[in-house]
Design a protein around this motif. Structure first.
Motif: not given
Length: 366
Positions: A184-188, A222-225, A255-262
């Motif tokens: 939803f966030a990617g679409i809008h 897949g979510f265009n971010m 939007p943005t997707l982060f992965q923080f390795d911790t």
């Protein structure tokens, strides 16, 4: 001190150290000091609560965030405008602190005092801080993703330049709501930043048994971010990408997707001995302690001296002791108090709301 209050900017080097040029730093010296302050405050409070649990001084269990502090403080600090919103999981003490929650109120929460924000009625680590737009987490883990997308939708419909920050562990990211919210966030093109804190263990389940890939940011395609994977213990290298993502969100670029390795130093909660982990793995990550390595970096770059870091630690510990002692004096809720919040009082149910939200016109709003 909250991000909103941190308006002072200092460029002078600390006490004769060989200071880096301001232009070479990822943030201003004052911003770097603020980030260190919030991380240190979180670390010392968290460790104090772990000690109290082990001494039998807490009711229930405790979910320590020790080792993961930077994952909350960096994004929470740079999404620090008044109406920005932070949506946590159950391990996001640092998020509450960076959004301004006082240590006294957090201690009241852990100690189940009637003076806490939840009146002593909720779980000890279900943090919430209304003034800082820091929401209480959802027990149904991952549902918070949908709430963050909804908050971001509201920002967009109202024309606000605000950002929703959503954090969750890698285990929670394997749940369905993540995909609904990100789609939803990617679409809008909603102003939301999804953060997966990958501490490698979903309670006692390793990442390779609950995700088909180790790089979870691949899902962003897949979510265009943008999907950005970072070392979540390396503060200086986290700052630039996080600031850019916040700015993109404010500018309507989505939007943005982060992965923080911790890594979490302790078990899933304080009743978990975490003996499913290899000690060499624990030692490896403890050597990457985000607080200690950031302190060394600050000293190496002339932001602080070693003496100033030691003095700050002593001051923070004294502050925590004072605030915890103050919270100890407050009462627990009475048994009858629960009726006020759990049961509807005698009499008719509340009338339906007279004013309904206007129906969302998707075309004109988005």
């Amino acid at each position: 001190m909250t991000p909103q209050q941190s308006t002072a900017r200092t460029t002078a080097p600390a006490n004769g150290q060989q200071a880096a040029k301001a232009s070479q730093l990822p943030a201003s010296p004052q911003e770097l000091k603020d980030i260190h302050h919030y991380m240190k405050l979180t670390r010392e409070f968290d460790q104090r609560m772990v000690e109290m649990f082990r001494a039998g001084q807490l009711l229930g269990t405790y979910f320590a965030q020790v080792g993961q502090e930077a994952c909350d403080v960096v994004p929470g600090y740079f999404a620090g405008e008044e109406d920005d919103i932070f949506l946590p999981s159950h391990r996001d003490l640092a998020g509450a602190i960076v959004r301004g929650a006082p240590i006294y109120e957090l201690a009241c929460n852990v100690k189940s005092r009637s003076t806490s924000q939840d009146k002593g009625n909720s779980h000890p680590v279900f943090w919430g801080y209304t003034k800082g737009n820091f929401l209480v987490c959802s027990s149904i883990i991952a549902n918070q993703y949908c709430v963050s997308a909804g908050a971001a939708l509201a920002f967009k419909m109202r024309g606000q330049r605000n950002v929703a920050i959503q954090t969750l562990g890698e285990g929670g990211s394997s749940k369905g709501p993540l995909y609904e919210a990100m789609n939803f966030a990617g679409i809008h093109r909603l102003p939301v930043i999804f953060i997966i804190q990958n501490n490698w263990w979903a309670e006692s389940v390793p990442i390779h048994l609950q995700a088909a890939v180790e790089d979870l940011t691949l899902r962003a395609i897949g979510f265009n971010m943008p999907g950005i994977r970072l070392d979540g213990n390396d503060v200086p290298n986290m700052i630039g990408p996080v600031r850019e993502a916040v700015e993109r969100a404010r500018n309507g670029e989505g939007p943005t997707l982060f992965q923080f390795d911790t890594y979490r130093w302790y078990g899933h909660s304080s009743i978990d001995p975490a003996n499913y982990r290899d000690q060499a793995e624990v030692d490896y990550w403890k050597a990457k302690d985000p607080v200690a390595t950031f302190e060394k970096w600050l000293i190496d770059h002339g932001i602080y001296t070693a003496d100033e870091v030691a003095a700050k630690e002593a001051a923070i510990k004294a502050h925590i002791e004072d605030e915890v002692a103050r919270a100890e004096l407050d009462p627990h809720p009475e048994a009858e108090d629960y009726k006020q919040y759990v049961y509807c009082p005698d009499g008719p149910l509340p009338a339906p709301a007279q004013q309904r939200w206007e129906r969302w016109d998707g075309k004109s709003a988005l």
